[in-house]
Design a protein around this motif. Structure first.
Motif, PDB file in Angstrom:
ATOM      1  N   UNK A  57       0.935  -1.234   0.056  1.00  0.00           N
ATOM      2  CA  UNK A  57       0.103   0.054  -0.070  1.00  0.00           C
ATOM      3  C   UNK A  57       0.961   1.242  -0.015  1.00  0.00           C
ATOM      4  N   UNK A  58       1.826   1.310   0.734  1.00  0.00           N
ATOM      5  CA  UNK A  58       2.843   2.649   0.910  1.00  0.00           C
ATOM      6  C   UNK A  58       3.342   2.577  -0.479  1.00  0.00           C
ATOM      7  N   UNK A  59       3.864   1.714  -1.133  1.00  0.00           N
ATOM      8  CA  UNK A  59       4.712   1.606  -2.383  1.00  0.00           C
ATOM      9  C   UNK A  59       3.482   2.274  -3.537  1.00  0.00           C
ATOM     10  N   UNK A  60       2.276   1.451  -3.546  1.00  0.00           N
ATOM     11  CA  UNK A  60       1.282   2.076  -4.436  1.00  0.00           C
ATOM     12  C   UNK A  60       0.793   3.451  -4.034  1.00  0.00           C
ATOM     13  N   UNK A  61       0.773   4.013  -3.065  1.00  0.00           N
ATOM     14  CA  UNK A  61       0.439   5.493  -2.811  1.00  0.00           C
ATOM     15  C   UNK A  61       1.580   6.314  -3.340  1.00  0.00           C
ATOM     16  N   UNK A  62       2.829   5.895  -2.866  1.00  0.00           N
ATOM     17  CA  UNK A  62       4.065   6.614  -3.477  1.00  0.00           C
ATOM     18  C   UNK A  62       4.261   6.741  -4.902  1.00  0.00           C
ATOM     19  N   UNK A  63       3.633   5.462  -5.412  1.00  0.00           N
ATOM     20  CA  UNK A  63       3.982   5.522  -6.989  1.00  0.00           C
ATOM     21  C   UNK A  63       2.727   6.386  -7.718  1.00  0.00           C
ATOM     22  N   UNK A  64       1.659   6.422  -6.855  1.00  0.00           N
ATOM     23  CA  UNK A  64       0.606   7.293  -7.467  1.00  0.00           C
ATOM     24  C   UNK A  64       0.893   8.484  -7.572  1.00  0.00           C
ATOM     25  N   UNK A  65       1.423   9.037  -6.410  1.00  0.00           N
ATOM     26  CA  UNK A  65       1.906  10.341  -6.349  1.00  0.00           C
ATOM     27  C   UNK A  65       2.889  10.749  -7.194  1.00  0.00           C
ATOM     28  N   UNK A  66       3.630   9.831  -7.557  1.00  0.00           N
ATOM     29  CA  UNK A  66       4.755  10.265  -8.607  1.00  0.00           C
ATOM     30  C   UNK A  66       4.262  10.263  -9.937  1.00  0.00           C
ATOM     31  N   UNK A  67       3.347   9.512 -10.153  1.00  0.00           N
ATOM     32  CA  UNK A  67       2.825   9.362 -11.533  1.00  0.00           C
ATOM     33  C   UNK A  67       1.922  10.596 -11.983  1.00  0.00           C
ATOM     34  N   UNK A  68       1.218  11.267 -11.272  1.00  0.00           N
ATOM     35  CA  UNK A  68       0.336  12.417 -11.408  1.00  0.00           C
ATOM     36  C   UNK A  68       1.375  13.763 -11.536  1.00  0.00           C
ATOM     37  N   UNK A  69       1.408  14.408 -12.605  1.00  0.00           N
ATOM     38  CA  UNK A  69       2.359  15.613 -12.706  1.00  0.00           C
ATOM     39  C   UNK A  69       2.091  16.587 -11.259  1.00  0.00           C
ATOM     40  N   UNK A  70       0.803  16.932 -10.917  1.00  0.00           N
ATOM     41  CA  UNK A  70       0.769  17.792  -9.768  1.00  0.00           C
ATOM     42  C   UNK A  70       1.317  17.212  -8.519  1.00  0.00           C
ATOM     43  N   UNK A  71       1.495  15.979  -8.452  1.00  0.00           N
ATOM     44  CA  UNK A  71       2.163  15.408  -7.346  1.00  0.00           C
ATOM     45  C   UNK A  71       3.472  14.948  -7.331  1.00  0.00           C
ATOM     46  N   UNK A  72       4.025  14.941  -8.698  1.00  0.00           N
ATOM     47  CA  UNK A  72       5.167  13.894  -8.812  1.00  0.00           C
ATOM     48  C   UNK A  72       6.376  14.407  -7.952  1.00  0.00           C
ATOM     49  N   UNK A  73       6.546  15.725  -7.814  1.00  0.00           N
ATOM     50  CA  UNK A  73       7.749  15.946  -6.713  1.00  0.00           C
ATOM     51  C   UNK A  73       7.419  15.395  -5.319  1.00  0.00           C
ATOM     52  N   UNK A  74       6.332  15.387  -4.816  1.00  0.00           N
ATOM     53  CA  UNK A  74       6.292  14.648  -3.605  1.00  0.00           C
ATOM     54  C   UNK A  74       6.161  13.077  -3.650  1.00  0.00           C
ATOM     55  N   UNK A  75       5.677  12.613  -4.623  1.00  0.00           N
ATOM     56  CA  UNK A  75       5.955  11.249  -4.845  1.00  0.00           C
ATOM     57  C   UNK A  75       7.229  10.541  -5.051  1.00  0.00           C
ATOM     58  N   UNK A  76       8.139  11.818  -5.933  1.00  0.00           N
ATOM     59  CA  UNK A  76       9.564  11.332  -5.954  1.00  0.00           C
ATOM     60  C   UNK A  76      10.288  11.390  -4.639  1.00  0.00           C
ATOM     61  N   UNK A  77       9.888  12.462  -3.675  1.00  0.00           N
ATOM     62  CA  UNK A  77      10.634  12.201  -2.441  1.00  0.00           C
ATOM     63  C   UNK A  77      10.280  11.281  -1.626  1.00  0.00           C
ATOM     64  N   UNK A  78       8.830  10.606  -1.851  1.00  0.00           N
ATOM     65  CA  UNK A  78       8.668   9.637  -0.984  1.00  0.00           C
ATOM     66  C   UNK A  78       9.188   8.258  -1.809  1.00  0.00           C
TER      67      UNK A  78
END
Length: 135
Positions: A57-78
């Motif tokens: 679940x943690x991996x999926x949430x981080x990946x989803x955040x990374x996949x969307x341009x608006x939240x990609x930076x937060x996703x990359x950090x996570x």
């Protein structure tokens, strides 16, 4: 193809590789497959389907955040933090350096490289320049 378009395509491909790998990894943990439970135990963690699912679940949430341009930076950090955890886990049990321990580093570098190439706003955060360009 222009340089900007080539750059965006390369970044999208790099990011796509990270996203594909992470979706595969999260999917295996969410099921959770027996190989995941065994690998978790080999890393010194409880052989628990609940733990595997939580990591998925943690991996999926981080990946989803990374996949969307608006939240990609937060996703990359996570994702970078998540990969840091994998490096620490492999280091703790003495796994091989280049194949196991540094795999998380390779994936994090690929994620940030893909983001840098596909999003020109990243240049403001990471101004990579050659020495001849600095004034």
């Amino acid at each position: 193809m222009t340089m900007n378009k080539s750059r965006r395509v390369a970044g999208t491909v790099m990011s796509g590789l990270v996203i594909t790998f992470m979706l595969f990894d999260a999917g295996m943990k969410l099921v959770p497959l027996e190989v995941v439970i065994k690998a978790t135990a080999e890393l010194g963690y409880p052989p628990s389907p609940e733990l595997a699912r939580a990591l998925g679940i943690v991996a999926l949430v981080c990946t989803a955040l990374y996949a969307f341009p608006r939240t990609a930076v937060v996703g990359a950090i996570l994702l970078t933090a998540y990969m840091g955890g994998t490096v620490a886990a492999h280091l703790r049990v003495g796994n091989p350096l280049f194949t196991h321990m540094l795999f998380g580093v390779y994936l994090a570098v690929l994620a940030w490289g893909g983001l840098y190439l596909r999003d020109t706003r990243m240049e403001a955060l990471l101004p990579l320049r050659s020495p001849s360009e600095e004034v």
